[in-house]
Write an enzyme that holds these catalytic residues in place. Sequence first.
Site, PDB file in Angstrom:
ATOM      1  N   ASN A  50      66.806  -8.108  49.691  1.00  0.00           N
ATOM      2  CA  ASN A  50      68.150  -7.798  49.224  1.00  0.00           C
ATOM      3  C   ASN A  50      68.181  -6.823  48.043  1.00  0.00           C
ATOM      4  OD1 ASN A  50      71.185  -8.546  48.735  1.00  0.00           O
ATOM      5  ND2 ASN A  50      70.152  -8.963  46.791  1.00  0.00           N
ATOM      6  N   TYR A  90      71.355   6.429  48.519  1.00  0.00           N
ATOM      7  CA  TYR A  90      71.643   5.077  49.024  1.00  0.00           C
ATOM      8  C   TYR A  90      71.741   5.078  50.553  1.00  0.00           C
ATOM      9  CZ  TYR A  90      73.958   0.494  49.222  1.00  0.00           C
ATOM     10  OH  TYR A  90      74.282  -0.811  49.479  1.00  0.00           O
ATOM     11  N   LYS A 120      69.284   3.003  53.098  1.00  0.00           N
ATOM     12  CA  LYS A 120      69.789   1.961  53.988  1.00  0.00           C
ATOM     13  C   LYS A 120      69.590   2.329  55.459  1.00  0.00           C
ATOM     14  CE  LYS A 120      71.159  -1.019  50.916  1.00  0.00           C
ATOM     15  NZ  LYS A 120      70.592  -2.372  50.813  1.00  0.00           N
ATOM     16  N   VAL A 138      60.277  -4.966  42.823  1.00  0.00           N
ATOM     17  CA  VAL A 138      59.868  -4.938  44.230  1.00  0.00           C
ATOM     18  C   VAL A 138      59.294  -3.595  44.652  1.00  0.00           C
ATOM     19  CG1 VAL A 138      61.503  -6.744  44.891  1.00  0.00           C
ATOM     20  CG2 VAL A 138      62.201  -4.339  45.025  1.00  0.00           C
ATOM     21  N   ALA A 168      70.422   7.205  52.631  1.00  0.00           N
ATOM     22  CA  ALA A 168      69.094   7.461  53.181  1.00  0.00           C
ATOM     23  C   ALA A 168      68.235   6.198  53.164  1.00  0.00           C
ATOM     24  CB  ALA A 168      68.404   8.578  52.400  1.00  0.00           C
ATOM     25  N   SER A 204      73.710  -2.064  54.901  1.00  0.00           N
ATOM     26  CA  SER A 204      75.003  -1.680  54.331  1.00  0.00           C
ATOM     27  C   SER A 204      75.804  -0.941  55.402  1.00  0.00           C
ATOM     28  CB  SER A 204      74.775  -0.765  53.125  1.00  0.00           C
ATOM     29  OG  SER A 204      75.946  -0.064  52.775  1.00  0.00           O
ATOM     30  N   ALA A 243      68.187 -12.048  43.172  1.00  0.00           N
ATOM     31  CA  ALA A 243      69.224 -13.057  43.440  1.00  0.00           C
ATOM     32  C   ALA A 243      69.904 -13.520  42.165  1.00  0.00           C
ATOM     33  CB  ALA A 243      68.610 -14.251  44.177  1.00  0.00           C
ATOM     34  N   SER A 244      69.964 -12.665  41.163  1.00  0.00           N
ATOM     35  CA  SER A 244      70.582 -13.051  39.894  1.00  0.00           C
ATOM     36  C   SER A 244      72.069 -12.761  39.861  1.00  0.00           C
ATOM     37  CB  SER A 244      69.890 -12.336  38.726  1.00  0.00           C
ATOM     38  OG  SER A 244      69.939 -10.930  38.900  1.00  0.00           O
TER      39      SER A 244
END
Length: 231
Positions: free
Chosen positions: A78, A143, A147, A52, A145, A130, A1-2
Site C-alpha cells: 500500500n 504517480y 500505478k 519500502v 506511471a 489507483s 498503515a499509519s
Amino acid sequence: ASSGVGQGIAIGLAQAGWNVGINYFHDEQNAKKTMEIVKESGGRSCLLRADVGDSGQVQSMFDTFGQEMGRLDLLVNNAGVQTWSPLLDLSEEAWDRTIRTNLKGTFLCTQQAGRRMRDDGGGCIINIGSGANKAPFPNLADYCASKGGIERLTVVSAVELGPLGIRVNCVAPGCTEIERTKQEDPDYAKLWGDMTPIRRIGHVEDVANTVSFLASDAAAFIAGQTIYVDG
C-alpha cells in the site's frame, strides 16, 4: 498503515480476523494508534518501521515479522507517494522518489513475501493501485506511471507465483476521502462524488472490504485481476 487507506485496510483486516504487521516510515505515533485499534479488534500486531524502497530495510522488516508474528499469509502493498507537478517541470528527484516508493517498493516487498510464501506452501499478495492505473491525470505523471506499472507487475506476478500457491491481485481505489484528499479541495467529496453513478465518494472501508474479500477463501479462484473500487 499509519494513516489513510493503509490504516483502514489494517483495521479492516483485523476486524476480519487477521493478525496484522503494521509498516510505517515516518509517522510512528499514528502507527501505534493503528496497532491499538488492531489489538482492540482481537488481533495480534507489531510495528515494522522500514523504507519500502530500500532492499535491506525490507528484508529486515520481513525477518522481524517472522520472528514476532510467525508465518506470513498475506501481504498488502500500500505504501505510496505522489508529486503534483506538470510533466515538463517534474524534477528527476521527484520522479525517482515516487517510482522508488510505489513501484520498486511493491517489487521488493513482493519478492520477500513470495520467497517466504513459497517455502510455507502459499499465500496471498494484494497490491493497491489507483484510478491512475488506467486514467491519465495531468500533473501526476510519476504517480500514473508507478500505478500503471503496479498493475502490470500484478499480472506477471500472478502468472509466476500462481503455481506456487500464491494469488496476486490489485485493488484500485477511486477518489477516496482521507485527510490528505480533504486538504486538496474543501468540496472534495461533493466534487468527485457527483461524478460517480453511486453519487458518493469512496471511504477507506470500501477499500478495506475489497481487500478482505480478496484475501479470503471466497476469492480462491481470483488471480491477476484489478478490482476498481471507484463507484
